[in-house]
Enzyme design. Structure first.
Site, mmCIF file in Angstrom:
data_model
loop_
_atom_site.group_PDB
_atom_site.id
_atom_site.type_symbol
_atom_site.label_atom_id
_atom_site.label_comp_id
_atom_site.label_asym_id
_atom_site.label_seq_id
_atom_site.Cartn_x
_atom_site.Cartn_y
_atom_site.Cartn_z
ATOM 1 N N ASP A 8 22.979 7.733 -7.817
ATOM 2 C CA ASP A 8 23.889 6.627 -8.167
ATOM 3 C C ASP A 8 23.147 5.315 -7.947
ATOM 4 O O ASP A 8 22.150 5.259 -7.221
ATOM 5 C CB ASP A 8 25.157 6.652 -7.294
ATOM 6 C CG ASP A 8 26.129 5.529 -7.660
ATOM 7 O OD1 ASP A 8 26.291 5.259 -8.866
ATOM 8 O OD2 ASP A 8 26.699 4.903 -6.757
ATOM 9 N N SER A 9 23.671 4.260 -8.556
ATOM 10 C CA SER A 9 23.099 2.931 -8.355
ATOM 11 C C SER A 9 23.222 2.506 -6.884
ATOM 12 O O SER A 9 22.448 1.676 -6.423
ATOM 13 C CB SER A 9 23.823 1.922 -9.244
ATOM 14 O OG SER A 9 25.210 1.965 -8.974
ATOM 15 N N TYR A 40 24.586 -1.744 -11.219
ATOM 16 C CA TYR A 40 24.052 -1.528 -12.565
ATOM 17 C C TYR A 40 25.040 -1.995 -13.636
ATOM 18 O O TYR A 40 24.673 -2.176 -14.783
ATOM 19 C CB TYR A 40 23.813 -0.031 -12.796
ATOM 20 C CG TYR A 40 22.551 0.560 -12.202
ATOM 21 C CD1 TYR A 40 21.766 -0.120 -11.277
ATOM 22 C CD2 TYR A 40 22.148 1.843 -12.587
ATOM 23 C CE1 TYR A 40 20.623 0.460 -10.742
ATOM 24 C CE2 TYR A 40 21.007 2.420 -12.070
ATOM 25 C CZ TYR A 40 20.245 1.738 -11.144
ATOM 26 O OH TYR A 40 19.119 2.323 -10.635
ATOM 27 N N GLY A 41 26.311 -2.121 -13.237
ATOM 28 C CA GLY A 41 27.405 -2.288 -14.201
ATOM 29 C C GLY A 41 27.271 -3.447 -15.161
ATOM 30 O O GLY A 41 27.810 -3.417 -16.256
ATOM 31 N N CYS A 71 27.045 8.444 -11.621
ATOM 32 C CA CYS A 71 27.263 7.025 -11.892
ATOM 33 C C CYS A 71 27.664 6.925 -13.359
ATOM 34 O O CYS A 71 26.924 7.395 -14.235
ATOM 35 C CB CYS A 71 25.964 6.267 -11.639
ATOM 36 S SG CYS A 71 26.003 4.533 -12.114
ATOM 37 N N ASN A 72 28.817 6.351 -13.608
ATOM 38 C CA ASN A 72 29.280 6.256 -14.998
ATOM 39 C C ASN A 72 28.387 5.356 -15.832
ATOM 40 O O ASN A 72 28.108 5.650 -16.989
ATOM 41 C CB ASN A 72 30.705 5.723 -15.027
ATOM 42 C CG ASN A 72 31.702 6.790 -14.627
ATOM 43 O OD1 ASN A 72 32.145 7.563 -15.455
ATOM 44 N ND2 ASN A 72 32.046 6.860 -13.353
ATOM 45 N N THR A 73 27.930 4.264 -15.221
ATOM 46 C CA THR A 73 27.102 3.315 -15.975
ATOM 47 C C THR A 73 25.795 3.990 -16.395
ATOM 48 O O THR A 73 25.366 3.876 -17.549
ATOM 49 C CB THR A 73 26.822 2.066 -15.112
ATOM 50 O OG1 THR A 73 28.079 1.593 -14.600
ATOM 51 C CG2 THR A 73 26.157 0.982 -15.916
ATOM 52 N N GLU A 156 31.697 -2.920 -2.355
ATOM 53 C CA GLU A 156 30.398 -2.886 -1.658
ATOM 54 C C GLU A 156 30.395 -3.826 -0.450
ATOM 55 O O GLU A 156 29.748 -3.550 0.548
ATOM 56 C CB GLU A 156 29.260 -3.259 -2.617
ATOM 57 C CG GLU A 156 29.070 -2.235 -3.723
ATOM 58 C CD GLU A 156 27.781 -1.449 -3.629
ATOM 59 O OE1 GLU A 156 26.773 -2.025 -3.213
ATOM 60 O OE2 GLU A 156 27.797 -0.248 -3.985
ATOM 61 N N CYS A 190 34.642 4.983 -12.595
ATOM 62 C CA CYS A 190 33.564 4.360 -11.831
ATOM 63 C C CYS A 190 33.597 5.028 -10.469
ATOM 64 O O CYS A 190 34.669 5.180 -9.868
ATOM 65 C CB CYS A 190 33.786 2.861 -11.692
ATOM 66 S SG CYS A 190 32.596 2.085 -10.587
ATOM 67 N N THR A 191 32.416 5.422 -10.002
ATOM 68 C CA THR A 191 32.383 6.250 -8.796
ATOM 69 C C THR A 191 32.761 5.486 -7.518
ATOM 70 O O THR A 191 32.945 6.090 -6.474
ATOM 71 C CB THR A 191 31.001 6.899 -8.645
ATOM 72 O OG1 THR A 191 30.003 5.878 -8.690
ATOM 73 C CG2 THR A 191 30.748 7.886 -9.764
ATOM 74 N N HIS A 192 32.854 4.158 -7.616
ATOM 75 C CA HIS A 192 33.313 3.390 -6.453
ATOM 76 C C HIS A 192 34.839 3.405 -6.307
ATOM 77 O O HIS A 192 35.361 3.181 -5.221
ATOM 78 C CB HIS A 192 32.909 1.921 -6.583
ATOM 79 C CG HIS A 192 31.502 1.638 -6.217
ATOM 80 N ND1 HIS A 192 30.429 2.175 -6.885
ATOM 81 C CD2 HIS A 192 30.979 0.865 -5.226
ATOM 82 C CE1 HIS A 192 29.317 1.735 -6.341
ATOM 83 N NE2 HIS A 192 29.613 0.939 -5.333
HETATM 84 N N1 DGL Z 1 28.435 3.700 -9.688
HETATM 85 C C1 DGL Z 1 28.662 2.831 -10.823
HETATM 86 C C2 DGL Z 1 29.553 3.514 -11.850
HETATM 87 O O1 DGL Z 1 30.100 4.601 -11.624
HETATM 88 C C3 DGL Z 1 29.257 1.522 -10.441
HETATM 89 C C4 DGL Z 1 28.364 0.654 -9.625
HETATM 90 C C5 DGL Z 1 27.423 -0.188 -10.410
HETATM 91 O O2 DGL Z 1 27.866 -1.044 -11.212
HETATM 92 O O3 DGL Z 1 26.241 -0.027 -10.188
HETATM 93 O O4 DGL Z 1 29.726 2.975 -12.922
#
Ligand code: DGL
Length: 272
Positions: A8-9, A40-41, A71-73, A156, A190-192
């Site tokens: 993940d990011s 990363y978003g 990570c979805n992004t 975060e 989004c995993t957060h």
């Molecule tokens: N983990 C990222 C996701 O699932 C979100 C965090 C990011 O923007 O890096 O999209």
């Protein structure tokens, strides 16, 4: 150790790792969070691809036969190029999977009104990956998207339970529901976002179901390993866990326990 890599990011993928390890406890796992370059978003397609591919190669170098982009992004912006270009050219016996397809495969079964809302980062929304993937499995389902760019930084910074968070919970949920009052299922893409699942509930009508991805991705991985014994038998099973971060180890350990629900001791790793 030939662990399953989970990337993940930053911290968010730990919510996915938590679900995965609860159904596959005996497997070995290496988690890599690119905290130094998160989030990363809001980054470009090219940048997310380059960062993600560097991380995947590092996990391959650590011996991982299989890497999950938790990570979805990264799944939206890098997975296709990695699967279609990089792997066949350089790593034909390794596999990289994402979180979007397994989610798209089941989300249509959860809606009665055939109307699904997506909350995600700007990058995931702009990629339209969920629209495309859900349409493949459920062409009858209407998908409305809402970018929530402030959620990740607030989570975060561990501000997600503060009163200030309410403003953004209300703002983004309202903007999503304004697109269609038929939405009965909201996917936290989004995993957060599992960390704010409970807080979000009160900002939606009672009939709206909020769905996090962890269990969906975990179930899909179990199924994948059953269908691909050639990959499954490469994965070692000593119940070991290693955690890498590209940023400060102490900060990672402190914040990671929030996402993972138990204490973690990370090692520093440099990505180039
Ligand atoms: N983990 C990222 C996701 O699932 C979100 C965090 C990011 O923007 O890096 O999209």
């Amino acid at each position: 150790m030939r662990a399953i890599g989970v990337f993940d990011s930053g911290y968010g993928g730990l919510t996915i790792l938590k679900s995965i390890t609860s159904v596959l406890p005996s497997y070995d796992f290496i988690y890599l969070g690119d905290n130094a370059r998160a989030p990363y978003g809001t980054r470009s397609f090219e940048t997310v691809y380059q960062y993600t591919w560097q991380a995947v190669q590092k996990l391959f170098a650590e011996g991982c036969p299989l890497v999950i982009l938790a990570c979805n992004t990264a799944s939206a912006k890098a997975l296709r190029t990695i699967q279609q270009k990089n792997l066949p050219q350089q790593y034909s016996n390794r596999r990289v999977l994402g979180v979007i397809r397994p989610t798209a495969e089941v989300i249509g079964n959860m809606t009665r009104s055939n109307t699904v809302g997506i909350m995600a980062t700007k990058g995931t929304v702009a990629s339209e990956s969920y629209l495309l993937e859900i349409d493949k499995f459920y062409p009858q389902v209407k998908v409305l998207q809402q970018a929530c760019p402030l959620f990740v930084p607030l989570i975060e910074q561990q501000e997600h339970l503060s009163p200030g968070m309410d403003y953004f919970l209300e703002k983004y949920s309202h903007q999503l529901m304004q697109q269609s009052d038929q939405i009965d299922t909201v996917l936290l893409a989004c995993t957060h976002y599992p960390l704010i699942e409970n807080s979000l509930k009160s900002h939606f009508p009672e009939n709206v179901k909020i769905v996090s991805q962890g269990d969906i991705v975990a179930k899909s991985l179990v199924d994948y390993l059953k269908r691909h014994p050639e990959i499954d038998e490469q994965c070692t099973r000593n119940g070991k866990r290693r955690y890498f971060t590209t940023d400060d180890v102490e900060s990672f350990d402190a914040a990671a326990s929030l996402f993972y629900g138990e204490s973690i001791q990370a090692e520093h790793i440099h990505l180039t």
